[in-house]
Motif scaffolding. Structure first.
Motif, short mmCIF file in Angstrom:
data_model
loop_
_atom_site.label_atom_id
_atom_site.label_comp_id
_atom_site.label_asym_id
_atom_site.label_seq_id
_atom_site.Cartn_x
_atom_site.Cartn_y
_atom_site.Cartn_z
N ARG A 82 -61.26 -60.17 -39.20
CA ARG A 82 -60.43 -61.05 -37.95
C ARG A 82 -60.11 -59.95 -37.13
N THR A 83 -60.19 -60.33 -35.83
CA THR A 83 -59.88 -59.46 -34.64
C THR A 83 -58.70 -60.00 -33.81
N ALA A 84 -57.73 -59.35 -33.53
CA ALA A 84 -56.50 -59.82 -32.89
C ALA A 84 -56.47 -58.97 -31.47
N ARG A 142 -50.29 -52.10 -35.26
CA ARG A 142 -50.10 -51.10 -36.42
C ARG A 142 -50.42 -51.96 -37.60
N VAL A 143 -49.37 -52.83 -37.66
CA VAL A 143 -49.33 -53.44 -39.21
C VAL A 143 -50.60 -54.31 -39.33
N LEU A 144 -51.19 -55.09 -38.30
CA LEU A 144 -52.51 -55.74 -38.72
C LEU A 144 -53.44 -54.75 -38.80
N ALA A 145 -53.58 -53.73 -38.34
CA ALA A 145 -54.70 -52.63 -38.52
C ALA A 145 -54.28 -52.20 -40.05
N ARG A 146 -53.60 -51.87 -40.40
CA ARG A 146 -53.17 -51.74 -42.05
C ARG A 146 -53.75 -52.72 -42.84
N ALA A 191 -53.96 -46.60 -29.14
CA ALA A 191 -54.84 -46.66 -30.04
C ALA A 191 -55.13 -45.43 -31.15
N ASP A 192 -54.76 -44.29 -30.72
CA ASP A 192 -54.57 -43.18 -31.62
C ASP A 192 -53.28 -43.50 -32.54
N ALA A 193 -52.28 -44.03 -32.01
CA ALA A 193 -51.28 -44.42 -32.94
C ALA A 193 -51.65 -45.32 -34.17
N VAL A 194 -52.01 -46.19 -33.81
CA VAL A 194 -52.90 -47.12 -34.38
C VAL A 194 -53.61 -46.57 -35.70
N ARG A 195 -54.70 -45.83 -35.20
CA ARG A 195 -55.57 -45.18 -36.23
C ARG A 195 -54.85 -44.03 -36.88
N ALA A 196 -53.52 -43.58 -36.37
CA ALA A 196 -52.77 -42.58 -37.54
C ALA A 196 -52.14 -43.52 -38.42
N ALA A 197 -51.71 -44.77 -38.31
CA ALA A 197 -51.18 -45.49 -39.09
C ALA A 197 -52.20 -46.27 -40.26
N PRO A 204 -56.05 -45.02 -40.86
CA PRO A 204 -57.32 -44.12 -40.49
C PRO A 204 -58.43 -45.04 -40.39
N GLU A 205 -58.53 -46.07 -41.22
CA GLU A 205 -59.98 -46.79 -41.22
C GLU A 205 -60.04 -47.71 -39.88
N ALA A 206 -58.90 -48.05 -39.24
CA ALA A 206 -58.63 -48.89 -38.34
C ALA A 206 -59.83 -48.95 -37.19
N GLN A 207 -60.17 -50.35 -36.83
CA GLN A 207 -60.88 -50.24 -35.55
C GLN A 207 -59.97 -50.57 -34.57
#
Length: 304
Positions: A15-17, A32-36, A55-61, A63-66
């Motif tokens: 799913r894409t948000a 962050r939460v949805l990416a996790r 975007a970097d903060a999302v990937r930090a939370a 690591p596999e996040a798009q």
């Protein structure tokens, strides 16, 4: 008693948000939460450097996040059009968060298109964006549109007559109008897509210290930026819970208004909130829809 927490969110893989204002505050926490939980997130905002940091903060939370980004200025209808067309041509959007906003502008300002800035950004910019990005939403098998309102929608100064505050401008009056418009718009969208797979929900996050307060002046600014106010107000993570619940819970239904569990935003399950008086009036919804099309020059026919 057990209550809902973000840990209850089902797997969002595939799913894409898309989150307006996704570079800070509630929007960033939502991302962050949805990416996790496996979702791909697209962050929209005015500043590319801040979007890159988010975007970097999302990937930090996660690591596999798009995590992707694009520039969107809701106060500029040409920016709205350009961004929406690009998304509409290439993406499938499962979760669309109308999250970005401005608040308490001390003087009446206008957007690039001559619209009052607060309503022009918080409601009309989103209306035009939703209309033009709709093909991407329509591609989803189970799309949800979540608009972020506020308790200010209940204030008497938020009536939708004089929508552009041309007769009388009050900073928090314009904000209250914009937040009532978020609710009235969402309920009308729910009516126009009734019986389809599309679900339109609106939330209010409760009080939280986020970038929304940056424009405050005078007594209000002194209050909300004081240490005591920071102790009273909740966190962005708590304030994001109604958005996350509306986006992912199987318990919600199109047209619902969802708020936090209470002042302690993490103490329970987000709950269904009382609508502002008259916000569910179909005639008001139709009037706002027609005015929004006229003011933006964008026709929105959300056929499922």
């Amino acid at each position: 008693m057990n209550h809902w927490t973000p840990e209850n969110i089902p797997d969002q893989t595939g799913r894409t948000a898309l989150i307006t204002g996704g570079n800070s505050g509630i929007g960033l926490e939502t991302a962050r939460v949805l990416a996790r939980h496996g979702a791909r997130v697209i962050l929209a905002g005015r500043n590319q450097a801040r979007l890159d940091e988010a975007a970097d903060a999302v990937r930090a939370a996660a690591p596999e996040a798009q995590a992707d980004t694009f520039v969107l200025d809701l106060a500029d209808l040409s920016s709205v059009r350009d961004a929406a067309v690009r998304i509409a041509e290439t993406e499938t959007i499962d979760l669309l968060f109308n999250n970005a906003g401005v608040m308490n502008l001390p003087e009446r300002q206008t957007t690039r298109d001559g619209l009052e800035m607060t309503v022009g950004t918080n409601h009309l910019g989103h209306f035009a964006f939703n209309a033009q990005v709709w093909p991407a939403v329509n591609r989803s098998a189970a799309p949800r549109v979540i608009s972020v309102s506020a308790d200010a929608a209940r204030w008497p100064i938020g009536k939708l007559d004089d929508l552009m505050s041309e007769k009388n401008y009050r900073a928090m009056g314009a904000y209250a109008k914009s937040k009532r418009a978020n609710i009235v718009y969402t309920l009308e969208l729910a009516r126009r897509t009734a019986g389809s797979r599309i679900e339109a929900l609106v939330i209010h996050p409760g009080a939280a210290m986020t970038g929304l307060q940056q424009h405050g002046t005078g007594a209000l600014s002194r209050i909300v930026t004081s240490i005591s106010a920071r102790l009273i107000m909740g966190s962005a993570s708590g304030a994001a819970r109604p958005s996350l619940y509306a986006a992912t819970s199987p318990q919600v239904r199109s047209g619902q208004f969802i708020g936090p569990a209470g002042r302690d935003q993490t103490s329970g399950t987000p709950k269904f909130a009382r609508l502002p008086k008259g916000a569910d009036d179909q005639a008001e919804g139709e009037r706002l829809w027609a005015a929004s099309e006229q003011l933006t020059g964008v026709t929105f026919t959300p056929e499922p």
